[in-house]
Design a protein around this motif. Structure first.
Motif, short mmCIF file in Angstrom:
data_model
loop_
_atom_site.label_atom_id
_atom_site.label_comp_id
_atom_site.label_asym_id
_atom_site.label_seq_id
_atom_site.Cartn_x
_atom_site.Cartn_y
_atom_site.Cartn_z
N SER A 1 -12.03 -11.06 -20.21
CA SER A 1 -12.82 -10.85 -18.99
C SER A 1 -12.39 -11.82 -17.88
O SER A 1 -12.28 -11.44 -16.71
CB SER A 1 -14.31 -11.00 -19.31
N LEU A 2 -12.15 -13.08 -18.26
CA LEU A 2 -11.73 -14.09 -17.26
C LEU A 2 -10.37 -13.72 -16.67
O LEU A 2 -10.13 -13.90 -15.48
CB LEU A 2 -11.67 -15.48 -17.90
N ILE A 3 -9.48 -13.21 -17.52
CA ILE A 3 -8.15 -12.83 -17.02
C ILE A 3 -8.28 -11.74 -15.96
O ILE A 3 -7.68 -11.82 -14.88
CB ILE A 3 -7.22 -12.39 -18.19
N ARG A 4 -9.15 -10.75 -16.24
CA ARG A 4 -9.35 -9.67 -15.25
C ARG A 4 -9.97 -10.21 -13.97
O ARG A 4 -9.52 -9.94 -12.87
CB ARG A 4 -10.29 -8.59 -15.83
N LEU A 5 -11.04 -11.00 -14.14
CA LEU A 5 -11.79 -11.49 -12.98
C LEU A 5 -10.93 -12.40 -12.11
O LEU A 5 -10.86 -12.24 -10.89
CB LEU A 5 -13.05 -12.23 -13.46
N ILE A 6 -10.27 -13.36 -12.75
CA ILE A 6 -9.48 -14.33 -11.99
C ILE A 6 -8.30 -13.64 -11.29
O ILE A 6 -7.94 -13.98 -10.17
CB ILE A 6 -9.05 -15.50 -12.92
N GLY A 7 -7.77 -12.60 -11.94
CA GLY A 7 -6.69 -11.82 -11.33
C GLY A 7 -7.12 -11.08 -10.07
O GLY A 7 -6.30 -10.73 -9.23
N SER A 8 -8.42 -10.85 -9.93
CA SER A 8 -8.90 -10.04 -8.80
C SER A 8 -9.32 -10.90 -7.60
O SER A 8 -9.68 -10.36 -6.56
CB SER A 8 -10.11 -9.21 -9.25
N LEU A 9 -9.28 -12.24 -7.76
CA LEU A 9 -9.82 -13.09 -6.68
C LEU A 9 -8.72 -13.63 -5.78
O LEU A 9 -7.62 -13.93 -6.23
CB LEU A 9 -10.62 -14.25 -7.30
N LYS A 10 -9.07 -13.75 -4.51
CA LYS A 10 -8.14 -14.36 -3.53
C LYS A 10 -8.72 -15.69 -3.08
O LYS A 10 -9.89 -15.99 -3.29
CB LYS A 10 -8.01 -13.43 -2.32
N GLY A 11 -7.91 -16.48 -2.40
CA GLY A 11 -8.39 -17.76 -1.89
C GLY A 11 -8.37 -18.83 -2.97
O GLY A 11 -7.91 -18.60 -4.09
N ARG A 12 -8.85 -20.02 -2.59
CA ARG A 12 -8.92 -21.09 -3.60
C ARG A 12 -9.96 -20.71 -4.64
O ARG A 12 -10.95 -20.05 -4.33
CB ARG A 12 -9.34 -22.41 -2.94
N LEU A 13 -9.74 -21.19 -5.87
CA LEU A 13 -10.65 -20.83 -6.95
C LEU A 13 -10.94 -22.07 -7.79
O LEU A 13 -10.02 -22.78 -8.20
CB LEU A 13 -10.01 -19.75 -7.82
N ALA A 14 -12.22 -22.31 -8.02
CA ALA A 14 -12.62 -23.37 -8.95
C ALA A 14 -13.38 -22.72 -10.10
O ALA A 14 -14.17 -21.80 -9.88
CB ALA A 14 -13.49 -24.41 -8.26
N VAL A 15 -13.12 -23.20 -11.32
CA VAL A 15 -13.87 -22.73 -12.48
C VAL A 15 -14.50 -23.97 -13.11
O VAL A 15 -13.82 -24.97 -13.35
CB VAL A 15 -12.97 -22.03 -13.51
N THR A 16 -15.80 -23.90 -13.35
CA THR A 16 -16.44 -25.02 -14.04
C THR A 16 -16.91 -24.56 -15.41
O THR A 16 -17.40 -23.44 -15.58
CB THR A 16 -17.59 -25.64 -13.22
N ALA A 17 -16.69 -25.43 -16.41
CA ALA A 17 -17.04 -25.10 -17.79
C ALA A 17 -17.34 -26.42 -18.49
O ALA A 17 -17.02 -27.49 -17.97
CB ALA A 17 -15.88 -24.39 -18.48
N PHE A 18 -17.96 -26.34 -19.69
CA PHE A 18 -18.15 -27.56 -20.48
C PHE A 18 -16.77 -28.04 -20.93
O PHE A 18 -16.02 -27.27 -21.55
CB PHE A 18 -19.01 -27.28 -21.71
N ALA A 19 -16.46 -29.30 -20.64
CA ALA A 19 -15.13 -29.81 -20.98
C ALA A 19 -14.86 -29.71 -22.48
O ALA A 19 -13.73 -29.50 -22.90
CB ALA A 19 -15.00 -31.26 -20.51
N SER A 20 -15.92 -29.82 -23.28
CA SER A 20 -15.71 -29.81 -24.74
C SER A 20 -15.39 -28.42 -25.28
O SER A 20 -14.95 -28.29 -26.41
CB SER A 20 -16.95 -30.37 -25.44
N ASN A 21 -15.60 -27.39 -24.48
CA ASN A 21 -15.23 -26.04 -24.93
C ASN A 21 -13.75 -25.83 -24.68
O ASN A 21 -13.32 -25.18 -23.72
CB ASN A 21 -16.08 -24.97 -24.25
N VAL A 22 -12.95 -26.41 -25.58
CA VAL A 22 -11.50 -26.46 -25.39
C VAL A 22 -10.89 -25.06 -25.39
O VAL A 22 -9.95 -24.78 -24.65
CB VAL A 22 -10.88 -27.38 -26.47
#
Ligand code: ZN
Ligand code: ZN
Length: 548
Positions: free
Chosen positions: A221-242
Motif C-alpha cells: 500500500s505504501l509503495i502505491r501511495l508514495i508513488g502517487s504523490l508529488k512534492g516533498r514527502l515526509a513519512v513518520t513512523a515508530f523508529a523501532s518498527n524496522v
C-alpha cells in the motif's frame, strides 16, 4: 526437570502493565511460600502526561517487593525491545542487581541505554540466540520467535516442576512480517500437545474484531501511495518498527526518491538494526544537511515524531524550526503509525499545524498505512487453539481489555481465567488458580534526575499550582502578637485583577485581634476566599510569620 519441592507453589505476580497500558513488569515465583525463587519478565516504562503529572517524563513500576526478595531473584528476561518492556531497566537495575537475558537486537538497544546511564560495566547482559534456552534455578526458559512490530519479539515457554507457563509477550500473527521469522506456531502447538498449565497473554487489542493485518500488505500500500504523490514527502513512523522503515525506504526507491533519516532515534534504530544483521537491503541514506539540494519530487524524509512529541523532528519541521528540513504548500506528510491513547491532542495539534501550511496530511484513518502489532480477536483465538492452556491470565492492557480477554478465553473453552491487577499474586499451581496475596505496587516517577514514589504527592501539588497559582504571605508581628507592618504578599500565576482583593482580605484578617496561633490559618483562609469570590478559583496559599 527437578522434582517438585515439598509445599512448593508456582505463582505469577504482575507489578506493572496489568490494568494500565505501559510499564510491563511480570514476576514468576517457584518454591514454598517462605523460600521462593523469582524471575522477572520485562521491565518497562510509561511516558508521563503533562496534564496528570507535570514535570514527569517517565513512570515505572514500584519494585519494593523485588528489592525484598533480591537474594532469590535469579534473572530479568526481556521479551523484546519496546520501551514499555525494557525502558526501565537502566533506572531500576540498581535496585534489582540480577543478570539480564535478551536476544541480540534487544540486547543492543539495552546496551546503549545502559551506556547512557553509565551502567554498562556493571550489568551482566547475557545474549540469548533466537530460539535459545536459559536455565534459571527451577525455571527452564525457551525463547519462541513470534511476530510483533519490532525485530526479535519472543514468547517464553517457562517450564517448572509444577507445569509449563507460556508467556506470550507482545505478539500478533503476521504471515508476512518482512523482517525476521514468522510466528513459530509449530513450537506453540508442540507445547499445547505437551500440556500447558497457564498462558499469560497480551490483551491490547482484545476488543478489536478480526485480524491485525500484515506488514507485507502495508508495504504494498505504501509503495502505491508514495508513488502517487508529488512534492516533498515526509513519512513518520515508530523508529523501532524496522520492517516499516524498510518498507518506506523501498517505496521511496520505487518512486525515485532519496531517503533522508530525520531525528536521532531514527538514525540510532537504523544503526542498531544494521549492527545486528537487519536492514541489509536498506538503500543509501542522505544526510539531513545535504538534503536541501534535492529536488522536491526526489526526496523522502523519514521522521520521528508520529506521536506529536514536541522535541521530535516532525514537530520541529511543522514549527519551521528544523535546521535542514522544511515543508510547505503542495508537500505531504504520511503518519504511518497509530495514535497512542493520551497523545490525541498533541497529534491533532501537529496535524493542524501542518494543514495550516498547505501540507496534505495522510493518516491511517484515510489510507492503509499502518497495522497494529498486537493480536485482534481472531489471532487470540488461534493462539488459544494452539497452546490450549488450562488457565488464561490476561495482561498488558487496561482492565476493560483484560476483562474482555478473559471473557473471550472462556468462550474458547479455557477452563479457568484469572484477571490480576498490579500487586496481586496469583497461585497457578497446585490447586485451582487464585489470587492469594497482595504485594506493594504502584508507580515511581522520574522527576528530573530523581525517582520518587507517586504517593509522595508532588504531582498533586504541582497540578494545584498549575491550575490556580500560588500566594505567599509574610506577616510581621510584634511581641504582643500585633501586626507590626503591612502583610507582604508574593503572588505567582494570579491574575492582576485579583491581587487587590487578596491583599485587602489578608490585611483585614491579620489586623483582627486573636490568639497568635490562629492568625496564620485565618489569613490563609481569608486570602483564599477573597480569590475564590472574585475569580472562582482557590490558589495555594502559604502564610509565614516573622516575630520582631
Ligand atoms: Zn511491544
Ligand atoms: Zn508492550
Amino acid at each position: 526437570m527437578t522434582k517438585n519441592m515439598n509445599g512448593a507453589e508456582l505463582v505469577f505476580l504482575p507489578l506493572g502493565g496489568a490494568g494500565e497500558i505501559g510499564m510491563n513488569l511480570n514476576c514468576y515465583g517457584y518454591g514454598p511460600p517462605d523460600a521462593r525463587k523469582w524471575i522477572v519478565v520485562d521491565c518497562g516504562v510509561l511516558f508521563g502526561r503533562e496534564t496528570g503529572t507535570p514535570g514527569v517524563d517517565l513512570m515505572m513500576p514500584d519494585v519494593r517487593f523485588l528489592e525484598e526478595v533480591r537474594d532469590d531473584l535469579l534473572g530479568l528476561v526481556l521479551t523484546h525491545g519496546h520501551e514499555d518492556h525494557l525502558g526501565a531497566v537502566a533506572h531500576l537495575w540498581p535496585r534489582l542487581r540480577c543478570p539480564v537475558y535478551a536476544t541480540p537486537f534487544t540486547a543492543r538497544l539495552l546496551h546503549d541505554k545502559l551506556e547512557e546511564a553509565g551502567l554498562e560495566a556493571r550489568v551482566k547482559v547475557k545474549i540469548v540466540p533466537l530460539g535459545g534456552a536459559v536455565r534459571l534455578g527451577p525455571f527452564a526458559l525457551e525463547f519462541i520467535s513470534i511476530t510483533h512490530s519490532i525485530p526479535e519479539p519472543n514468547a517464553l515457554a517457562i517450564r517448572t516442576p509444577l507445569g509449563v507457563v507460556v508467556h506470550t509477550g507482545d505478539w500478533k500473527i503476521d504471515p508476512d512480517p518482512l523482517l525476521g521469522e514468522v510466528t513459530n506456531d509449530r513450537a506453540l502447538r508442540r507445547l499445547g500437545e505437551e500440556g500447558v498449565l497457564a498462558m499469560v497473554c497480551d490483551s491490547t487489542n482484545a476488543l478489536v474484531p478480526g485480524e491485525s493485518g500484515s506488514e507485507g500488505e502495508v508495504r504494498r500500500s505504501l509503495i502505491r501511495l508514495i508513488g502517487s504523490l508529488k512534492g516533498r514527502l515526509a513519512v513518520t513512523a515508530f523508529a523501532s518498527n524496522v520492517a516499516r522503515l524498510q518498507s518506506v525506504a523501498e517505496a521511496a526507491e520505487a518512486a525515485n526518491r532519496e531517503v533522508v533519516l530525520v531525528g536521532r532515534s531514527m538514525r540510532h534504530m537504523v544503526n542498531c538494526a544494521r549492527d545486528t544483521g537487519y536492514l541489509k537491503k536498506f538503500p543509501r541514506v542522505i544526510a539531513e544537511e545535504e538534503s536541501s539540494d534535492l529536488p522536491a519530487d526526489h526526496v523522502l524524509y523519514l521522521c520521528t515524531g508520529s506521536q506529536g512529541e514536541q522535541r521530535a523532528a516532525l514537530a520541529r519541521i511543522a514549527a519551521d524550526e528544523h535546521p535542514h528540513v522544511s515543508l510547505g504548500e503542495g508537500d505531504s506528510v504520511i503518519f504511518s503509525s497509530r495514535i497512542i491513547p493520551g497523545n490525541e491532542l498533541a497529534i491533532f495539534e501537529l496535524q493542524n499545524q501542518l494543514a495550516a501550511k498547505g501540507i496534505a496530511v495522510l493518516t491511517e484513518r484515510d489510507h492503509f498505512v499502518h497495522v497494529s502489532g498486537h493480536p485482534a480477536r481472531d489471532e487470540l483465538a488461534a493462539m488459544y487453539s494452539w497452546v490450549k492452556p488450562k488457565i488464561a491470565v490476561p495482561v498488558h492492557g487496561e482492565l476493560r481489555h483484560m476483562s474482555e480477554h478473559a471473557r473471550l478465553a472462556r468462550e474458547l473453552q479455557v477452563p479457568q481465567t484469572v484477571v490480576a491487577l498490579n500487586g496481586q499474586m496469583v497461585r497457578l499451581a497446585p490447586g485451582a488458580a487464585e489470587i492469594i496475596d497482595e504485594t506493594p505496587s504502584g508507580r515511581l516517577h522520574l522527576d528530573g534526575r530523581l525517582l520518587v514514589h507517586e504517593d509522595e504527592g508532588f504531582a498533586r501539588s504541582r497540578r494545584a499550582l498549575g491550575f490556580a497559582g500560588f500566594i505567599g504571605i509574610t506577616l510581621v508581628l510584634d511581641r504582643k502578637g500585633r501586626l507590626a507592618a503591612e502583610p507582604v504578599l508574593h503572588l505567582e500565576g494570579i491574575p492582576d485583577i485579583v491581587h487587590g482583593a487578596v491583599r485587602a482580605a489578608a490585611a483585614r484578617a491579620a489586623g483582627a485581634r486573636r490568639a497568635k496561633g490562629d492568625i496564620a490559618e485565618d489569613v490563609r483562609i481569608a486570602a483564599r476566599r477573597a480569590a475564590n469570590e472574585m475569580w472562582g478559583k482557590k490558589p495555594v496559599v502559604r502564610v509565614q510569620i516573622v516575630e520582631v
